[in-house]
Motif scaffolding. Structure first.
Motif, short mmCIF file in Angstrom:
data_model
loop_
_atom_site.label_atom_id
_atom_site.label_comp_id
_atom_site.label_asym_id
_atom_site.label_seq_id
_atom_site.Cartn_x
_atom_site.Cartn_y
_atom_site.Cartn_z
N MET A 1 0.82 -1.19 0.00
CA MET A 1 0.00 0.00 0.00
C MET A 1 0.87 1.26 0.00
N HIS A 2 1.94 1.24 0.75
CA HIS A 2 2.81 2.42 0.87
C HIS A 2 3.74 2.61 -0.33
N LYS A 3 3.59 1.76 -1.33
CA LYS A 3 4.47 1.86 -2.50
C LYS A 3 3.82 2.58 -3.68
N THR A 4 2.62 3.12 -3.50
CA THR A 4 2.01 3.84 -4.61
C THR A 4 2.75 5.15 -4.84
N ARG A 5 2.83 5.57 -6.08
CA ARG A 5 3.60 6.76 -6.45
C ARG A 5 3.13 8.01 -5.70
N GLU A 6 1.81 8.20 -5.60
CA GLU A 6 1.29 9.41 -4.96
C GLU A 6 0.95 9.21 -3.48
N ARG A 7 1.23 8.04 -2.95
CA ARG A 7 0.96 7.71 -1.54
C ARG A 7 -0.51 7.99 -1.19
N ASN A 8 -1.41 7.53 -2.07
CA ASN A 8 -2.83 7.82 -1.90
C ASN A 8 -3.70 6.56 -1.81
N ALA A 9 -3.12 5.47 -1.40
CA ALA A 9 -3.86 4.21 -1.29
C ALA A 9 -4.72 4.21 -0.03
N VAL A 10 -5.81 3.46 -0.10
CA VAL A 10 -6.69 3.28 1.06
C VAL A 10 -7.00 1.80 1.19
N LEU A 11 -6.91 1.29 2.39
CA LEU A 11 -7.24 -0.10 2.69
C LEU A 11 -8.44 -0.13 3.62
N ILE A 12 -9.48 -0.87 3.22
CA ILE A 12 -10.62 -1.12 4.09
C ILE A 12 -10.55 -2.61 4.40
N PHE A 13 -10.27 -2.92 5.65
CA PHE A 13 -10.04 -4.30 6.09
C PHE A 13 -11.16 -4.71 7.04
N VAL A 14 -11.76 -5.86 6.77
CA VAL A 14 -12.82 -6.37 7.63
C VAL A 14 -12.51 -7.82 7.98
N ALA A 15 -12.52 -8.12 9.29
CA ALA A 15 -12.33 -9.49 9.78
C ALA A 15 -13.63 -9.89 10.50
N PRO A 16 -14.60 -10.43 9.75
CA PRO A 16 -15.92 -10.69 10.33
C PRO A 16 -15.93 -11.62 11.54
N ARG A 17 -15.18 -12.68 11.48
CA ARG A 17 -15.18 -13.63 12.60
C ARG A 17 -14.63 -13.02 13.88
N ALA A 18 -13.68 -12.11 13.74
CA ALA A 18 -13.07 -11.45 14.90
C ALA A 18 -13.84 -10.19 15.29
N HIS A 19 -14.83 -9.81 14.49
CA HIS A 19 -15.60 -8.59 14.73
C HIS A 19 -14.68 -7.37 14.80
N LYS A 20 -13.77 -7.29 13.85
CA LYS A 20 -12.81 -6.18 13.77
C LYS A 20 -12.81 -5.62 12.35
N PHE A 21 -12.49 -4.34 12.25
CA PHE A 21 -12.30 -3.73 10.94
C PHE A 21 -11.38 -2.53 11.09
N ALA A 22 -10.83 -2.10 9.96
CA ALA A 22 -9.93 -0.94 9.97
C ALA A 22 -10.04 -0.24 8.62
N VAL A 23 -9.86 1.06 8.66
CA VAL A 23 -9.78 1.87 7.44
C VAL A 23 -8.48 2.65 7.56
N VAL A 24 -7.59 2.43 6.59
CA VAL A 24 -6.25 3.01 6.66
C VAL A 24 -5.95 3.76 5.36
N GLY A 25 -5.57 5.02 5.50
CA GLY A 25 -5.19 5.82 4.34
C GLY A 25 -3.69 6.05 4.34
N ASP A 26 -3.10 5.96 3.17
CA ASP A 26 -1.66 6.22 3.05
C ASP A 26 -1.38 7.70 3.33
N GLN A 27 -0.13 8.04 3.39
CA GLN A 27 0.34 9.35 3.85
C GLN A 27 -0.34 10.54 3.15
N ALA A 28 -0.33 10.58 1.84
CA ALA A 28 -0.84 11.76 1.12
C ALA A 28 -2.35 11.91 1.28
#
Length: 90
Positions: A1-28
């Protein structure tokens, strides 16, 4: 994710069984949006999950993030999609 040229990647991660999720935006993208944007996304997703509206949690988050990315990093022929958009299950 951190290797994109403009540092503009976003990860939406969901772990249903663990009842966890995260939304992570790269630096830019994080610098453009600020912490409040991410907190708002997380709170809306949490509310949808609590009401068992799982698809809405994801589609609403993707739509909001897409609007921000489009506003700050408009698509052009020079900035090809560097990461897959696939949903990965496993």
């Amino acid at each position: 994710m951190h290797k994109t040229r403009e540092r503009n990647a976003v990860l939406i991660f969901v772990a249903p069984r663990a009842h966890k999720f995260a939304v992570v935006g790269d630096q830019a993208v994080h610098e453009k949006c600020g912490e409040q944007f991410w907190q708002r996304i997380v709170e809306k997703m949490r509310a949808h999950f609590q009401h068992e509206k799982f698809s809405s949690a994801l589609t609403d988050a993707i739509e909001e993030v897409g609007k921000v990315l489009g506003a700050h990093f408009p698509k052009s022929t020079a900035n090809a999609n560097e990461l897959p958009d696939d949903v990965i299950e496993g």
